[in-house]
Design an enzyme around this catalytic site. Sequence first.
Site, short mmCIF file in Angstrom:
data_model
loop_
_atom_site.label_atom_id
_atom_site.label_comp_id
_atom_site.label_asym_id
_atom_site.label_seq_id
_atom_site.Cartn_x
_atom_site.Cartn_y
_atom_site.Cartn_z
N GLU A 1 0.96 -1.20 -0.19
CA GLU A 1 0.01 -0.43 0.21
C GLU A 1 0.94 1.25 0.00
OE1 GLU A 1 -2.41 -0.02 3.82
OE2 GLU A 1 -3.54 1.51 2.88
N ARG B 1 4.34 -12.46 10.26
CA ARG B 1 4.94 -11.61 9.41
C ARG B 1 6.95 -11.08 10.25
NH1 ARG B 1 1.72 -6.80 9.36
NH2 ARG B 1 3.37 -5.72 9.39
N LYS C 1 4.77 0.44 8.75
CA LYS C 1 4.92 2.27 8.55
C LYS C 1 3.88 2.57 9.78
CE LYS C 1 3.39 -0.08 4.89
NZ LYS C 1 2.52 0.06 3.07
#
Length: 555
Positions: A38, A266, A276
Amino acid sequence: MKIYKDFNFYKKNFIFQIVNSDIKNKKYTLICTRFPPEPNGYLHLGHIKAICLNFTIAKYYNGKCYLRIDDTNPSTENIKYIEAIKKDLLWLGFKWDGKIKYSSDYFNILYKYAIELINKDLAYVDELNIQDIRKYRGTLLQPGKNSPYRNRPKKENLELFQKMRLGYFQEGSMSLRAKIDMKSNIIIMRDPVLYRIKYRKHHQTGKKWCIYPTYDFSHCIADALEGITHSLCTLEFQDNRILYNWILNNININVKYYPKQYEFSRLNIENGITSKRKINFLLQNGIIKGWDDPRLFTISGLRKRGYTPSSLKNFCYKIGITKKNNIIEISSLESSLREELNKTAYRTMAVLKPLKIIIKNFPKKKKIKLIAPNHPHNPKMGSKIIYFTKEIYINLLDFMEKDTKNYKRLVLGKEVRLRHAFVIRAEKIIKDSFGKIKYIYCSYDPNTLGKKIEKNRNVKGVIHWVSCLYSIPATFYLYKNLLLKNNTENINDITSMINTKSLSIYNGFVESNLLKTNNSHFQFEREGYFYLIYNNQKEKTMFFNRIVSLKENYN
Ligand code: ATP
Ligand code: MG
């Protein structure tokens, strides 16, 4: 494809095994993966894990890997992040197949699928606001409640959805929701939102749309349309998989096969941030100045610090892919770099905290030319010239007035060997009026160059040095972890965890032959692995980052 040391281990991971058996069973003719960031921030170490997985699977099986910019939320996205994403991927050595794809490429078709769901009475326009949607959703223990707008006639839904698109309603006043099951055990299946109103200009589609699809609605459809075979994502999307399949099963999509989603854990790094949102928090609070701060685990920060693409990739291959959540120690990342630079970095000498030594019995104008190898075990890397002169610098920490038991450096009245050069003895300390050492008088033994020291002679150790005349002033940036602890879920805790001593700057000297170097990575003997940031040929000064120390837990 270049085979990395740990790739053989890596390709045994469970996702490679799934792809392998799919190929054996002739399930697909072409393996297709995608990396779907994204564009709301820069990529970080966690993304490298996902990048390596998607790209190596495609490469290994002669398939394709696309870069898909997942741009369904114009409120947080920015075109500058897309440029950064491209740059980081290419720097890592991964090139996506074909043109870059955007989720926004599918806005028209997604809209049509939304209408199809409304027509099948599988979606409705809800007038609950976000807070109420949340309230009605229930919890893990409590089933959800139907929205009072859930049973509108199809015709009304169609009309309202079209009006949503045309900008009749305010942001937040309405949304399109899938009509699934408010009592489902899986919360995500309790009528998930498919479209929301946002009056934002989009970096790709401009002002064409004021409604935007959600991740869940767009991702599965984009995967299917692109022919993705294995849609790989992180574990937090496990429940979303059920919705992913529900959407594909309920629309009339004409594709050869449906993509299948698989989840892996992750990457979390000890005392580091791989989110982020959290990095943005540090930026907004002025704790760091940019996404490329060398203390961050962003790709641009790691690059600026001096990490090489190959060391980062090999790190990912070493840690592998599993379904278990864990926190990787920083030492594991550092050892990947050390392992590489131990083989490739030029050995040289730099003095970070200079202490001047004057060799009493060495003539003022004389210099002795010495030849030293660039690498102790690799003669192919050649050698360099260094000069021994009357005045030299050693590191301040390599001298002590009084001896202690395990101290292996220079001590007043005792001897030490200068690397690649002579044995010297400290004779006298000269201090200023504050008692601070100005310089030290030493004597040198001209018969010790390249010679073994007699057994009974107490030479304490070997230290590095540079000639005062044949050295270049240099600035060294040394880093420690930005965070003192692992960050918990609560973002506001971050400020109390900041290590205010995470950057130290030293002004010292490096060997003068470095000014003409073509290399970027060095091992400064006994000081660590360094990266040349800037070489100011005109002013004859150089700037270096320390990437890592030579040993773990050594500062
Ligand atoms: P962040 O929490 O930093 O915003 P994200 O998951 O929202 O991360 P995306 O840009 O949506 O970031 O991620 C693109 C891809 O990278 C996704 O497939 C995601 O699963 C993967 N990814 C992101 N962070 C990690 C991580 N820490 N470890 C492994 N994969 C990750
Ligand atoms: Mg995200």
